[in-house]
Design a protein around this motif. Structure first.
Motif, PDB file in Angstrom:
ATOM      1  N   THR A 260      -0.162  49.031   9.112  1.00  0.00           N
ATOM      2  CA  THR A 260       0.439  49.813   8.027  1.00  0.00           C
ATOM      3  C   THR A 260       1.155  51.026   8.614  1.00  0.00           C
ATOM      4  N   HIS A 261       2.140  51.516   7.881  1.00  0.00           N
ATOM      5  CA  HIS A 261       2.815  52.748   8.291  1.00  0.00           C
ATOM      6  C   HIS A 261       1.886  53.944   8.178  1.00  0.00           C
ATOM      7  N   ALA A 262       0.965  53.893   7.224  1.00  0.00           N
ATOM      8  CA  ALA A 262       0.027  55.005   7.049  1.00  0.00           C
ATOM      9  C   ALA A 262      -0.815  55.205   8.306  1.00  0.00           C
ATOM     10  N   GLY A 263      -1.192  54.108   8.957  1.00  0.00           N
ATOM     11  CA  GLY A 263      -1.964  54.223  10.191  1.00  0.00           C
ATOM     12  C   GLY A 263      -1.182  54.904  11.293  1.00  0.00           C
ATOM     13  N   LEU A 264       0.091  54.524  11.447  1.00  0.00           N
ATOM     14  CA  LEU A 264       0.941  55.171  12.456  1.00  0.00           C
ATOM     15  C   LEU A 264       1.141  56.646  12.136  1.00  0.00           C
ATOM     16  N   MET A 265       1.330  56.950  10.856  1.00  0.00           N
ATOM     17  CA  MET A 265       1.506  58.352  10.452  1.00  0.00           C
ATOM     18  C   MET A 265       0.255  59.162  10.743  1.00  0.00           C
ATOM     19  N   LEU A 266      -0.895  58.581  10.457  1.00  0.00           N
ATOM     20  CA  LEU A 266      -2.154  59.285  10.683  1.00  0.00           C
ATOM     21  C   LEU A 266      -2.322  59.634  12.159  1.00  0.00           C
ATOM     22  N   MET A 267      -2.002  58.701  13.036  1.00  0.00           N
ATOM     23  CA  MET A 267      -2.100  58.966  14.472  1.00  0.00           C
ATOM     24  C   MET A 267      -1.046  59.962  14.938  1.00  0.00           C
ATOM     25  N   GLY A 268       0.165  59.806  14.426  1.00  0.00           N
ATOM     26  CA  GLY A 268       1.263  60.643  14.902  1.00  0.00           C
ATOM     27  C   GLY A 268       1.148  62.091  14.489  1.00  0.00           C
ATOM     28  N   MET A 269       0.706  62.338  13.262  1.00  0.00           N
ATOM     29  CA  MET A 269       0.695  63.713  12.762  1.00  0.00           C
ATOM     30  C   MET A 269      -0.457  64.548  13.315  1.00  0.00           C
TER      31      MET A 269
END
Length: 279
Positions: A141-150
């Motif tokens: 999911t994009h939410a997972g990538l966002m969670l790691m990135g932010m």
């Protein structure tokens, strides 16, 4: 006479640096040239820097409306890059403000522990992050990538802290006398005075996320969720022999990076000049 000699040396240095930079720009110039050619003209030698026959519209159409959903990849990259960049600026600036301007027990120890985490290679955390996202049902999911990135923002917290330390505390003392709370001081004093470093953070983080290949490759398996770096690999498979289309896709991929830099470069240059004056 001395001034004339200095002017001449300055012109010569500028000319040499310009010629030297042109060497690094040649691949980019060739890419722009190839993007407007027919496939048969791309590998012609000597190189036709200005295409004899233009095929710009057809290459553009093939990239954006062809069999590979480039528009979707573009949207995914913009979504991830903008969201993660804005979240990074918010969280890092708040943390830097707390470590710089707020007094609380264990502040220096907490910051030292935070900095010590920078020595951990990102590759060594791939398996724990994978397991965490699977547990949270955020894998693929994009939410997972966002969670790691932010939240992978230690470097930017340090960068912002160093800049905010140069902001005089008298501004905050005056705001306290006017009855301002920490939120108001952060929003109305710290952030406006930190625009140059915030612009620098925005440029670096946006480029990192936009060019990120490893994390989407590992944590995404659905092609509809692919960002530009993975999307270009599909282009490479689909148009393996058509370098004109590949170069057009590459030109489109770097445009947002140029736009972000052009928009924010004034603030970055302002920050450099401020640092030079303080130094």
């Amino acid at each position: 006479m001395i001034l004339k000699k200095l002017d001449v040396s300055k012109w010569i240095t500028t000319l040499l640096m310009g010629l030297f930079s042109l060497v690094f720009l040649l691949p980019l110039i060739w890419m722009l040239s190839a993007a407007g050619k027919y496939e048969k003209d791309v590998m012609v030698f000597p190189i036709q820097w200005i295409p004899v026959k233009w095929n710009l519209i057809n290459n553009f159409h093939e990239v954006w409306l062809g069999s590979v959903p480039f528009t979707l990849f573009y949207y995914n990259s913009l979504k991830l890059s903008i969201t993660i960049t804005l979240a990074t600026i918010l969280f890092c600036s708040m943390a830097a403000f707390a470590f710089t301007k707020l007094q609380f027990r264990g502040r220096n120890l907490a910051f030292a522990i935070l900095l010590s985490l920078m020595i951990i290679p990102a590759e060594s955390t791939l398996v724990p992050r994978y397991l965490l996202l699977k547990w949270l049902h955020l894998y693929n999911t994009h939410a997972g990538l966002m969670l790691m990135g932010m939240f992978s923002t230690i470097y930017f917290t340090f960068l912002l802290k160093q800049f905010m330390a140069s902001i005089h505390s008298e501004f905050l003392e005056a705001a306290k006398m006017d009855g301002a709370g920490y939120v108001r001081m952060y929003l109305q004093i710290i952030l406006p005075l930190s625009k140059p470093i915030l612009a620098t953070v925005a440029i670096i983080k946006f480029i990192w996320v936009w060019n990120d290949y490893q994390n989407p490759l590992i944590f995404l398996i659905t092609k509809k969720l692919y960002p530009i770096p993975l999307g270009l690999q599909l282009f490479k498979s689909e148009y393996a022999d058509n370098y004109a289309v590949l170069m057009m896709a590459s030109v489109a991929a770097i445009l947002p990076l140029l736009i972000v830099f052009i928009i924010l470069q004034k603030q970055v240059i302002k920050g450099i000049s401020i640092g030079g004056v303080k130094g």
